[in-house]
Design a protein around this motif. Structure first.
Motif, PDB file in Angstrom:
ATOM      1  N   HIS A   1      -3.158  -8.028   0.481  1.00  0.00           N
ATOM      2  CA  HIS A   1      -2.439  -6.905  -0.152  1.00  0.00           C
ATOM      3  C   HIS A   1      -1.073  -7.355  -0.683  1.00  0.00           C
TER       4      HIS A   1
ATOM      5  N   HIS B   1      -6.591  -9.803   5.611  1.00  0.00           N
ATOM      6  CA  HIS B   1      -6.776  -8.665   4.703  1.00  0.00           C
ATOM      7  C   HIS B   1      -5.414  -8.135   4.237  1.00  0.00           C
ATOM      8  N   GLU B   2      -4.476  -7.999   5.181  1.00  0.00           N
ATOM      9  CA  GLU B   2      -3.168  -7.437   4.830  1.00  0.00           C
ATOM     10  C   GLU B   2      -2.334  -8.415   3.999  1.00  0.00           C
TER      11      GLU B   2
ATOM     12  N   CYS C   1     -10.527  -0.203   4.121  1.00  0.00           N
ATOM     13  CA  CYS C   1      -9.124  -0.267   3.705  1.00  0.00           C
ATOM     14  C   CYS C   1      -8.610   1.149   3.458  1.00  0.00           C
ATOM     15  N   LEU C   2      -7.407   1.430   3.935  1.00  0.00           N
ATOM     16  CA  LEU C   2      -6.837   2.768   3.723  1.00  0.00           C
ATOM     17  C   LEU C   2      -6.638   3.074   2.238  1.00  0.00           C
TER      18      LEU C   2
ATOM     19  N   GLN D   1       0.811  -1.226   0.000  1.00  0.00           N
ATOM     20  CA  GLN D   1       0.000   0.000   0.000  1.00  0.00           C
ATOM     21  C   GLN D   1       0.842   1.272   0.000  1.00  0.00           C
TER      22      GLN D   1
HETATM   23 NI    NI Z   1      -6.335  -2.731   3.109  1.00  0.00          NI
END
Ligand code: NI
Length: 167
Positions: A137, A133-134, A91-92, A51
């Motif tokens: 990514h 979740h991470e 999510c950012l 990210q």
């Molecule tokens: Ni995220």
């Protein structure tokens, strides 16, 4: 320490598959410190290196919401899962979108910390969801990929429109 820029959906760099960390040391410790600063500054409960445009298998979390449970997972591997649960995720990299996603409710995860020490943890609840979740990514996946294509294209259009307006 420095705050890093967070990439936003549908930036194609979010599709990068991150590479395992093979050498631990100052550089990795600095990246982890910067990722914590970026996550807390956002604020968020998890951040993957992908990210912030760093293609390394590093993620940080703090699901306490008061800064009391910082955790770092490097080269994380889920080695066992149990059950399925649905939780609302955000999510950012996909700001202001919250949708239910199905994940394993319990996981056993192996990883290294920022100093290169191996550990294994059994997680459930929010932290288990956050780690899954991470890790997505790090494999170039976003939580919106778990939604129906109709929902996903609606979200994509919204972000493309916002980006055009920002130009
Ligand atoms: Ni995220």
């Amino acid at each position: 320490m420095a705050k890093l820029q967070i990439l936003h959906y549908p930036d194609p760099r979010l599709r990068t598959i991150a590479k395992p960390v093979s050498v631990f040391g100052d550089e990795i410790e600095r990246i982890v410190a910067d990722m914590f600063e970026t996550m807390y500054g956002a604020p968020g409960i998890g951040l993957a290196a992908t990210q912030v445009n760093i293609a390394k298998r590093i993620l940080v979390t703090d699901t306490s919401r008061d800064g009391s449970d910082p955790r770092c997972f490097i080269n994380p591997q889920i080695v066992e899962t149990r059950g399925i649960e649905q939780m609302e995720e955000g999510c950012l990299s996909v700001p202001d979108v919250f949708e239910n996603v199905e994940r394993a409710e319990w996981i056993r995860v192996q990883a290294f910390d920022q100093h290169g020490t191996a550990f294994e943890l059994e997680l459930d609840g929010l932290l288990a969801v956050c780690v899954q979740h991470e890790i997505d990514h790090l494999d170039g996946k976003l939580f919106v990929d778990h939604l129906s294509s109709l929902k996903r294209s609606r979200i994509r259009r919204k972000f493309e429109k916002a980006q055009k307006q920002a130009l």
